[in-house]
Design a protein around this motif. Structure first.
Motif, PDB file in Angstrom:
ATOM      1  N   TRP A  74       0.798  -1.214   0.024  1.00 49.07           N
ATOM      2  CA  TRP A  74       0.180  -0.007  -0.040  1.00 49.07           C
ATOM      3  C   TRP A  74       0.945   1.221  -0.014  1.00 49.07           C
ATOM      4  O   TRP A  74       1.312   1.597   1.060  1.00 49.07           O
ATOM      5  N   ASN A  75       0.937   1.611  -1.361  1.00 53.06           N
ATOM      6  CA  ASN A  75       2.055   2.861  -1.202  1.00 53.06           C
ATOM      7  C   ASN A  75       1.320   3.941  -2.292  1.00 53.06           C
ATOM      8  O   ASN A  75       2.027   4.472  -3.204  1.00 53.06           O
ATOM      9  N   ALA A  76       0.286   4.445  -1.707  1.00 52.18           N
ATOM     10  CA  ALA A  76      -0.737   5.009  -2.567  1.00 52.18           C
ATOM     11  C   ALA A  76      -0.245   6.391  -2.875  1.00 52.18           C
ATOM     12  O   ALA A  76      -0.706   7.358  -3.670  1.00 52.18           O
ATOM     13  N   ASN A  77       0.547   7.087  -2.075  1.00 49.27           N
ATOM     14  CA  ASN A  77       1.318   8.267  -1.990  1.00 49.27           C
ATOM     15  C   ASN A  77       2.513   8.498  -2.677  1.00 49.27           C
ATOM     16  O   ASN A  77       2.761   9.606  -2.908  1.00 49.27           O
ATOM     17  N   ALA A  78       3.138   7.366  -3.299  1.00 46.67           N
ATOM     18  CA  ALA A  78       4.272   7.376  -3.488  1.00 46.67           C
ATOM     19  C   ALA A  78       4.017   7.679  -5.250  1.00 46.67           C
ATOM     20  O   ALA A  78       2.789   7.706  -5.717  1.00 46.67           O
ATOM     21  N   THR A  79       5.151   7.980  -6.026  1.00 45.22           N
ATOM     22  CA  THR A  79       5.195   8.331  -7.460  1.00 45.22           C
ATOM     23  C   THR A  79       5.933   7.396  -8.023  1.00 45.22           C
ATOM     24  O   THR A  79       7.075   7.214  -7.952  1.00 45.22           O
ATOM     25  N   SER A 288      -2.339  11.073   3.942  1.00 44.64           N
ATOM     26  CA  SER A 288      -2.228  10.919   2.306  1.00 44.64           C
ATOM     27  C   SER A 288      -2.539  12.285   1.595  1.00 44.64           C
ATOM     28  O   SER A 288      -3.241  13.209   1.996  1.00 44.64           O
ATOM     29  N   GLY A 289      -2.027  11.970   0.178  1.00 44.05           N
ATOM     30  CA  GLY A 289      -2.336  13.081  -0.558  1.00 44.05           C
ATOM     31  C   GLY A 289      -3.441  12.717  -1.431  1.00 44.05           C
ATOM     32  O   GLY A 289      -4.220  12.098  -0.887  1.00 44.05           O
ATOM     33  N   GLU A 290      -3.632  13.388  -2.500  1.00 43.26           N
ATOM     34  CA  GLU A 290      -4.913  13.514  -3.189  1.00 43.26           C
ATOM     35  C   GLU A 290      -5.231  11.827  -3.753  1.00 43.26           C
ATOM     36  O   GLU A 290      -6.509  11.201  -3.601  1.00 43.26           O
TER      37      GLU A 290
ATOM     38  N   GLY B  94       1.238  15.470   4.189  1.00 40.01           N
ATOM     39  CA  GLY B  94       0.811  15.377   2.980  1.00 40.01           C
ATOM     40  C   GLY B  94      -0.418  16.445   2.905  1.00 40.01           C
ATOM     41  O   GLY B  94      -0.542  17.161   1.939  1.00 40.01           O
ATOM     42  N   ALA B  95      -1.211  16.218   3.958  1.00 42.58           N
ATOM     43  CA  ALA B  95      -2.362  17.149   4.100  1.00 42.58           C
ATOM     44  C   ALA B  95      -2.136  18.721   3.746  1.00 42.58           C
ATOM     45  O   ALA B  95      -2.436  19.689   3.243  1.00 42.58           O
ATOM     46  N   GLN B  98      -1.200  19.840   0.511  1.00 38.99           N
ATOM     47  CA  GLN B  98      -2.237  19.769  -0.352  1.00 38.99           C
ATOM     48  C   GLN B  98      -3.104  20.900   0.126  1.00 38.99           C
ATOM     49  O   GLN B  98      -3.277  21.654  -1.138  1.00 38.99           O
ATOM     50  N   LYS B 115       8.173  17.802  -3.839  1.00 38.51           N
ATOM     51  CA  LYS B 115       8.203  17.006  -5.033  1.00 38.51           C
ATOM     52  C   LYS B 115       8.002  17.937  -6.300  1.00 38.51           C
ATOM     53  O   LYS B 115       7.369  18.825  -6.254  1.00 38.51           O
ATOM     54  N   GLU B 117       6.522  17.573  -9.155  1.00 36.23           N
ATOM     55  CA  GLU B 117       5.213  17.866  -9.459  1.00 36.23           C
ATOM     56  C   GLU B 117       4.472  18.940  -8.700  1.00 36.23           C
ATOM     57  O   GLU B 117       3.584  19.515  -8.954  1.00 36.23           O
ATOM     58  N   GLU B 198       1.863   6.475   7.438  1.00 40.08           N
ATOM     59  CA  GLU B 198       2.945   7.138   6.499  1.00 40.08           C
ATOM     60  C   GLU B 198       3.409   8.325   7.098  1.00 40.08           C
ATOM     61  O   GLU B 198       2.758   8.979   7.943  1.00 40.08           O
ATOM     62  N   ALA B 224       6.094   5.484   3.665  1.00 41.25           N
ATOM     63  CA  ALA B 224       5.560   4.303   3.917  1.00 41.25           C
ATOM     64  C   ALA B 224       6.641   3.337   4.013  1.00 41.25           C
ATOM     65  O   ALA B 224       7.772   2.889   3.566  1.00 41.25           O
TER      66      ALA B 224
END
Lengths: 326, 376
Positions: A74-79, A288-290, B94-95, B98, B115, B117, B198, B224
């Motif tokens: 689960w690495n949903a915030n990585a790029t 978490s990011g978007e 992160g938040a 954002q 980052k 982007e 994270e 993570a």
């Protein structure tokens, strides 16, 4: 009285006709409109939730580099984001099943005790205490689990390892007992009140005539329960269990507090690790990011579907067993 | 009879309210006291360095690692500048980023630099400029452990990597014995705890492992946790309380958590003549070795994780405030500038030491102050 009303509700065709012809008086019409409106509102709310979940989930899935169903990560915030629900689905289902295996027999026992064995003076407070368990906030269960249950389960787990370790699923390697099995025990306690109180109500409604007839034939109390009460209550107990299962599947804070989450599916249920949908959402949401949030929503959608399937299956089982209750 | 009972109930209820009310009040009171105690000195000292420009409300959010420092800074700053209210929500890095990119906040706190982007995206919010990272807060990440009978534990990057990757499983492993010839290491299973959420702490810790123990740490650094094995707990508070209650445990968290829970911390064998302890001073020495990696006004730091300087503790975390270099909102800019100027000032930095954070080295602090002054 209760039984007749239950059966008429079960077969709505004839009363439906009556109702439409009776709905002429203004009070009836207003009530009909109100109840129909509430019913529709519920459908609209559910649909709105489903649409919201689907839209946000699609966004995350279109960015996912891993396979949504088989990736153990689960690495949903990585790029690029990589995430999959395999571990979460496994953990959710397994911990809920353990909870059901422990809670349902105990709940049936308690319900029978309260409804048929206990003296009245004991039955009422006992029922009250069981119901009170439902009012304890889940974070309190979490804290109790983390601070009391986990340190005290080591002995039990070592014992299980000695006698059941050969099965592979009960192997235990001296860690803190923050495992799926511990979660199962905790969830079992949490779903006990709902399963017990619904089962108790159902058992109390077993037709007195059946029971008395069985007694008249010389049956013992247990035989009465086996022949008259349990068959009558079976579908009720199944629905009660499904209510409990629903709670177990979605439990968040208690699991997040006790479990040691990791994205591995271990062979042993006693070793720390695993994760559940709700727990993962709670613990990953903060940072978490978007895309990360959308990925969590996607996993929430899977839980939504899973709960839907469980409820559907329960309905089917109950429908098939209807003859017992009539 | 009934009435009487009702009255008694009411009396009990009143009593309960009174007791809980008193509890709530005392809770608030003690909070204020502890805060006030440590602030008292800070604010009087700081008063000279604070220049109040601008007014109104300043919204900011982000890193929870900065929370304690922010609380203190805000308290000191607003005590001097009554016209400015600062509202920092510790929602997580992160938040925070954002919300900054959505234009909701005046600046964001983050444990890791923007980052590429995110920099691109920031150009939409700060017209004519871009988001830049200002390092304003450093701190050592302590490695806390609980091993019965061991009070003084020395490890190096390689053994740390192997421990957290479950390659070393017992406390009496040869590799640990070699680093601690005098210690009585028990035959006890190592329980390595990592963060389940994270976290910037994980990010910085794994960056260190990746840089200093390349061979033993095959994973990419990130927020993570990627290694298999070990156990997880939520938040620094979660992992530190696990270490406190589990025999054989080891984990990483900000120094303040180790101090607060009286957890013993590992001394690091960096290759310097003596093993280095995790302290604010030692972290500052390591941050002094950092290079500025950002271009232009961006002051993102590249830490030197493999430093062998005497007394430099290399597992450190630097957290940033993120603002626009140009095109910040006119109504909040003066307030942002005066607040950031204060926290980058010598006084603003020196109040951090007691809290387990590491003040910025003078050279970097000077650069930050220059950059803050040039914001527009």
């Amino acid at each position: 009285m209760d039984i007749t009303s239950a059966t008429t509700a079960g077969s709505p065709a004839p009363p439906g006709k009556q109702r439409s012809s009776a709905a002429t008086r203004p009070g009836d019409r207003i009530f009909l409109a109100l109840s129909r409106g509430s019913g529709l509102l519920l459908l609209v709310i559910m649909a709105a939730i489903a649409v919201f979940l689907t839209v946000r989930a699609t966004n995350a899935l279109s960015h996912n580099e891993g396979s949504f169903f088989t990736t153990f990560e689960w690495n949903a915030n990585a790029t690029p984001p990589v995430f999959g629900i395999a571990v979460l689905a496994f953990g959710t289902i397994v911990s809920s099943l353990i909870a059901m295996l422990i809670a349902v027999p105990v709940a049936i026992g308690v319900a029978l005790f309260i409804s048929h064995y206990a003296p009245r003076r004991l039955a009422t407070p006992l029922a009250y205490v069981i119901d009170l368990l439902a009012a304890v906030p889940s974070i309190v269960y979490g804290l109790w689990g983390a601070l009391f249950l986990v340190p005290h389960l080591g002995g039990l787990y070592s014992w299980m390892n000695d006698y059941l370790g050969w099965t592979g699923i009960f192997e235990y390697n001296d860690g803190a007992a923050r495992s799926l099995f511990t979660i199962g025990i905790l969830l079992a306690i949490m779903i006990l009140p709902i399963v017990t109180s619904v089962s108790r109500e159902v058992f109390l409604q077993a037709p007195k005539m059946h029971e008395e007839a069985a007694l008249a034939l010389g049956a013992t109390r247990w035989e009465v329960i086996r022949m008259a009460v349990l068959p009558f209550g079976r579908s009720g107990v199944i629905s009660a269990s499904m209510l409990g299962l629903g709670r177990a599947l979605g439990e968040t804070m208690a699991v997040a507090t006790v479990l040691s989450p990791s994205f591995i599916i271990g062979t042993s249920l006693l070793d720390p690790g695993g994760g559940t949908f709700a727990q993962n959402i709670a613990s990953s949401f903060k940072e978490s990011g978007e895309i990360g949030k959308d990925a969590l929503i996607a996993s929430g959608l899977v839980l939504f579907v899973l709960t839907l399937l469980v409820n559907g299956a329960a309905r089917m089982i109950i429908a098939r067993r209807k003859e017992y209750s009539e | 009879m009934k009435l009487q009972r009702k009255n008694r109930l009411r009396a009990v209820a009143l009593g309960a309210i009174a007791v809980s009310g008193a509890l709530v009040l005392t809770a608030c009171g003690s909070d204020d006291n502890s805060g006030g105690g440590s602030t008292g000195g800070g604010s009087t000292k700081a008063a000279g360095d604070i220049k109040c420009e601008g007014k109104g409300q300043l919204l900011a959010s982000g890193s929870s690692a900065q929370k304690n420092a922010m609380d203190l800074w805000v308290k000191n700053f607003t005590a001097a500048c009554k016209d400015i209210q600062i509202n920092y929500k510790p929602t997580g890095s992160g938040a925070g980023i954002q919300e900054f990119l959505q234009g909701k906040t005046a600046f964001a706190g983050s444990d890791s630099a923007l980052k590429p982007e995110e920099v691109t995206k920031s150009k939409e919010v700060v017209k004519g400029g871009q988001g830049i990272n200002l390092p304003l807060l450093g701190g050592p990440i302590a490695i806390g452990y609980k091993v019965p009978g061991v009070d003084n534990l020395v490890l190096d990057a390689d053994t740390l990597a192997k421990i957290f990757d479950s390659k070393i499983e017992k406390w009496n492993d040869e590799a640990i014995k070699k680093l601690n010839p005098d210690a009585k290491l028990p035959d006890l299973k190592i329980q390595a705890f990592h963060r389940s959420d994270e976290s910037g702490t994980t990010d910085n810790f794994t960056k260190y492992l990746k840089a200093a123990a390349d061979k033993s740490w095959p994973y990419e650094a990130g927020k993570a946790w990627k290694a298999k094995g070990g156990q997880a707990a939520d938040g620094s508070a979660g992992v530190s309380s696990q270490v406190k209650q589990t025999d054989g445990a080891i984990s990483y968290f900000e120094l303040s958590y180790a101090t607060a829970n009286s957890i013993k911390t590992v001394k690091l064998n960096t290759g310097a003549s003596a093993p280095v302890e995790a302290t604010s001073d030692n972290a500052s020495k390591a941050i002094a070795e950092a290079k500025i990696a950002g271009t232009g006004k961006d002051l993102a730091l590249k830490l030197n994780y493999t430093t062998k300087a005497e007394g430099a503790y290399p597992i450190t975390l630097v957290t940033y405030e993120i603002v626009g270099d140009k095109g910040n909102k006119a109504e909040t800019l003066p307030a942002v500038k005066s607040f950031l100027t204060y926290i980058a000032s010598t006084d603003g930095q020196s109040v951090l030491k007691d809290m387990g954070y590491a003040p910025l080295p003078a050279e970097i602090a000077t650069k930050v102050r220059e950059t803050v002054a040039s914001l527009s």
